[in-house]
Design a protein around this motif. Structure first.
Motif, short mmCIF file in Angstrom:
data_model
loop_
_atom_site.label_atom_id
_atom_site.label_comp_id
_atom_site.label_asym_id
_atom_site.label_seq_id
_atom_site.Cartn_x
_atom_site.Cartn_y
_atom_site.Cartn_z
N ILE A 122 -5.78 -27.77 -18.18
CA ILE A 122 -5.09 -26.72 -19.22
C ILE A 122 -5.16 -25.33 -18.69
N ARG B 79 -3.28 -33.07 -7.97
CA ARG B 79 -3.39 -34.37 -7.28
C ARG B 79 -2.76 -35.54 -7.59
N ILE C 69 -22.72 -34.55 -20.00
CA ILE C 69 -22.24 -33.43 -19.79
C ILE C 69 -22.92 -32.45 -18.70
N LEU D 297 -10.84 -20.19 -11.90
CA LEU D 297 -10.75 -20.29 -13.55
C LEU D 297 -11.32 -21.62 -14.02
N PRO E 273 -19.99 -28.59 -24.59
CA PRO E 273 -18.66 -28.59 -25.61
C PRO E 273 -18.99 -28.13 -26.95
N GLY F 233 -14.44 -24.68 -23.85
CA GLY F 233 -14.16 -24.87 -22.45
C GLY F 233 -12.91 -24.81 -22.11
N CYS G 73 -10.68 -23.37 -24.14
CA CYS G 73 -10.03 -22.24 -24.81
C CYS G 73 -10.48 -20.97 -23.55
C1 LIG Z 1 -16.51 -34.23 -24.81
C2 LIG Z 1 -15.84 -32.88 -24.77
C3 LIG Z 1 -15.17 -32.34 -25.63
C4 LIG Z 1 -14.70 -31.03 -25.36
N1 LIG Z 1 -13.88 -30.49 -26.66
C5 LIG Z 1 -13.34 -29.16 -26.56
C6 LIG Z 1 -12.76 -28.56 -27.38
O1 LIG Z 1 -12.41 -29.03 -28.53
N2 LIG Z 1 -12.30 -27.37 -27.39
C7 LIG Z 1 -12.14 -26.71 -25.94
O2 LIG Z 1 -11.75 -25.64 -25.69
N3 LIG Z 1 -12.85 -27.41 -24.92
C8 LIG Z 1 -13.38 -28.54 -25.33
N4 LIG Z 1 -13.91 -29.01 -23.92
C9 LIG Z 1 -13.81 -28.68 -22.97
C10 LIG Z 1 -12.57 -28.92 -21.98
O3 LIG Z 1 -12.02 -30.05 -21.79
C11 LIG Z 1 -12.57 -28.32 -20.46
O4 LIG Z 1 -13.32 -27.04 -20.61
C12 LIG Z 1 -10.80 -28.13 -20.20
O5 LIG Z 1 -10.37 -29.31 -20.11
C13 LIG Z 1 -11.16 -27.51 -18.56
O6 LIG Z 1 -9.88 -27.48 -18.02
P1 LIG Z 1 -9.64 -26.90 -16.71
O7 LIG Z 1 -7.98 -26.76 -16.57
O8 LIG Z 1 -10.42 -25.87 -16.17
O9 LIG Z 1 -10.00 -28.22 -15.72
P2 LIG Z 1 -9.52 -29.69 -15.96
O10 LIG Z 1 -8.95 -30.14 -17.08
O11 LIG Z 1 -10.52 -30.66 -15.32
O12 LIG Z 1 -8.21 -29.75 -14.69
C14 LIG Z 1 -8.17 -29.64 -13.39
C15 LIG Z 1 -7.25 -30.54 -12.63
O13 LIG Z 1 -7.45 -30.15 -11.11
C16 LIG Z 1 -7.01 -31.21 -10.58
N5 LIG Z 1 -7.50 -31.32 -9.40
C17 LIG Z 1 -8.90 -31.48 -8.93
N6 LIG Z 1 -8.87 -31.15 -7.54
C18 LIG Z 1 -7.72 -30.98 -7.01
C19 LIG Z 1 -6.95 -31.04 -5.74
N7 LIG Z 1 -7.82 -30.98 -4.56
N8 LIG Z 1 -5.75 -30.75 -5.58
C20 LIG Z 1 -4.97 -30.71 -6.88
N9 LIG Z 1 -5.28 -30.77 -7.79
C21 LIG Z 1 -6.64 -31.08 -8.10
C22 LIG Z 1 -7.37 -32.34 -11.37
O14 LIG Z 1 -6.80 -33.61 -11.28
C23 LIG Z 1 -7.24 -31.69 -12.92
O15 LIG Z 1 -5.93 -32.34 -13.37
C24 LIG Z 1 -14.67 -30.40 -24.29
C25 LIG Z 1 -15.34 -31.07 -23.01
C26 LIG Z 1 -15.84 -32.20 -23.26
C27 LIG Z 1 -16.67 -32.97 -22.41
#
Ligand SMILES: Cc1cc2nc3c(=O)[nH]c(=O)nc-3n(C[C@H](O)[C@H](O)[C@H](O)COP(=O)(O)OP(=O)(O)OC[C@H]3O[C@@H](n4cnc5c(N)ncnc54)[C@H](O)[C@@H]3O)c2cc1C
Length: 401
Positions: A17, A38, A270, A288, A297, A302, A304
């Motif tokens: 996201i 990836r 977690i 970021l 959570p 997270g 947001c």
């Molecule tokens: C149980 C639970 C419930 C939650 N509920 C909520 C909620 O209701 N609202 C909310 O806002 N947040 C919630 N969260 C938190 C939220 O899920 C995360 O904070 C958010 O998804 C993080 O997004 P991100 O893009 O930072 O990371 P990620 O979603 O982890 O994305 C990282 C991406 O990078 C890719 N990647 C990694 N390494 C490489 C590489 N070397 N080369 C290329 N690509 C790579 C991965 O494949 C992945 O697609 C919850 C979390 C949990 C555990």
């Protein structure tokens, strides 16, 4: 906004996201964008997500009507809140009051639909799936792919999630996320015939919640305090664990657990960032989302916060002719807010999963007393999270040199 012939270029590592929003935010400002993911397909971990008003306000700043598209995929939260194991309200809120106060209601939507929609709004050719990044050089703005191909950007955006390899490369020796003493389950359950209550129940040592989805299913989530990470178990064992911990709660919880498909129940220990990074940038690279500030959570923030990070980063870099200055502004705008939200998320997690019965009585009394002040007073407690200042406000103007 810079004027000039060559488009500036942002290379984003990770299409979660945070990374997808960064791609959209930079593209919306006219930058050339490459989002490198990836995995061969967009397949977010987890079923659903609460998107709070602050993230929707941040998305409102990206051209293309993203928030309208989100509303078309989402359910409004309606009246929800926190109940005791006996069913009484501890705290109550209403989507319409949140909408009045913050401009948007909290909404619930499927993660898979959200990431697909974000990706579909990127400029054609800017998302490269099946493209693992093997290394990055913050000084030159280069990333090296596993294939050996090297790409160069004016800025690199590390959005590679909680186990970020980019974080370790940018901030060697700095501690990453650690086990937060929590484990969490998620499932989707058909809701037909269930007289469900929207929101969450705080029981001894854990919480169990349910939220309706647009497709008629319930998003079921549960969390429990844990002294150490839990071993991997089969779906049947996870379901049995849910029965053991939450099966004694009031109806409809036992029936909701009964309907969980044991093949599709998810559980994750977690982890959260207990020691903040020294900065959210190094050289030409910014970090970021979970890579920068993984959190418990319990405030539903997270993703947001990843969205706020992404739009802030694109804004400060676009308005600044200098990458170092833009990145310093990014750290200044985002570190204090996200560090506070990481701390508060841990505090709420401890509160929600409290095991000590006397502590629970005290906690419940406090929450009820706050509830007596009315919904607006309860909402005001959330102001520090739910209000989002555009970075033009959050980053103080620099005095003339
Ligand atoms: C149980 C639970 C419930 C939650 N509920 C909520 C909620 O209701 N609202 C909310 O806002 N947040 C919630 N969260 C938190 C939220 O899920 C995360 O904070 C958010 O998804 C993080 O997004 P991100 O893009 O930072 O990371 P990620 O979603 O982890 O994305 C990282 C991406 O990078 C890719 N990647 C990694 N390494 C490489 C590489 N070397 N080369 C290329 N690509 C790579 C991965 O494949 C992945 O697609 C919850 C979390 C949990 C555990």
């Amino acid at each position: 906004m810079m004027t000039g012939t060559a488009k500036r270029r942002a290379i984003v590592i990770g299409a979660g996201i945070g990374g997808l929003t960064a791609g959209l935010a930079f593209a919306g400002k006219g930058w050339d964008v490459q989002v490198l993911e990836r995995t061969a397909a967009l397949w977010p971990v987890g079923y659903a997500l609460i998107m709070a008003p602050n993230a929707q306000r941040a998305l409102d700043t990206i051209p293309g009507g993203i928030v309208e598209q989100i509303h078309s995929l989402a359910t409004l939260q309606g009246e929800s809140g926190i109940r005791t194991a006996r069913g009484g309200w501890l705290s109550r809120n209403d989507a319409s009051l949140a909408e009045e106060r913050y401009g948007h209601p909290a909404v619930v939507l499927r993660r898979a639909e959200l990431v697909e929609m974000l990706a579909a709004n990127l400029p054609p050719g800017s998302l490269r799936l099946g493209t693992p990044v093997a290394g990055l050089d913050a000084a030159t703005g280069e990333v090296t792919l596993e294939t050996g191909e090297v790409l160069r950007g004016d800025v690199l955006v590390a959005a590679d999630g909680i186990h970020s390899a980019a974080r370790a490369a940018l901030f060697p020796g700095c501690p990453g996320p650690v086990f937060a003493g929590l484990t969490a389950w998620q499932a989707l359950v058909p809701s037909a015939g269930i007289d469900y209550q929207v929101g969450t129940t705080w029981s001894r040592g854990g919480e169990f919640g349910m939220l309706p989805m647009k497709d008629g299913r319930l998003y079921v989530f549960a969390e429990a305090a844990a002294d150490k990470p839990m071993p991997r178990r089969t779906g049947a064992e996870e379901k049995a664990e849910l029965v053991r911990r939450f099966g004694g709660l009031r109806p409809p919880v036992p029936e909701v657990i009964r309907r969980i498909d044991e093949e599709a129940v998810l559980r994750a220990d977690i982890h959260s960032m207990q020691v903040p990074l020294p900065a959210f940038h190094r050289g030409r690279a910014a970090i970021l989302g979970d890579a920068a500030h993984a959190m418990a959570p319990n405030l539903g923030q997270g993703a947001c916060q990843a969205i706020e990070d992404a739009v802030t980063l694109a804004y400060v870099l676009d308005r600044s002719g200098s990458v170092p200055q833009g990145l310093a502004d990014y750290t200044a705008a985002r570190m204090p807010r996200t560090s506070l939200i990481v701390r508060r998320s841990s505090q709420v997690a401890r509160f929600a999963t409290m095991r000590n019965p006397a502590g629970q009585v005290l906690r419940n009394g406090m929450l009820r007393a706050m509830g007596l002040l009315g919904s607006s007073a309860a909402l005001r407690q959330a102001d520090f999270v739910m209000r989002w200042d555009h970075p033009a406000v959050a980053v103080r103007p620099r005095p003339p040199q």
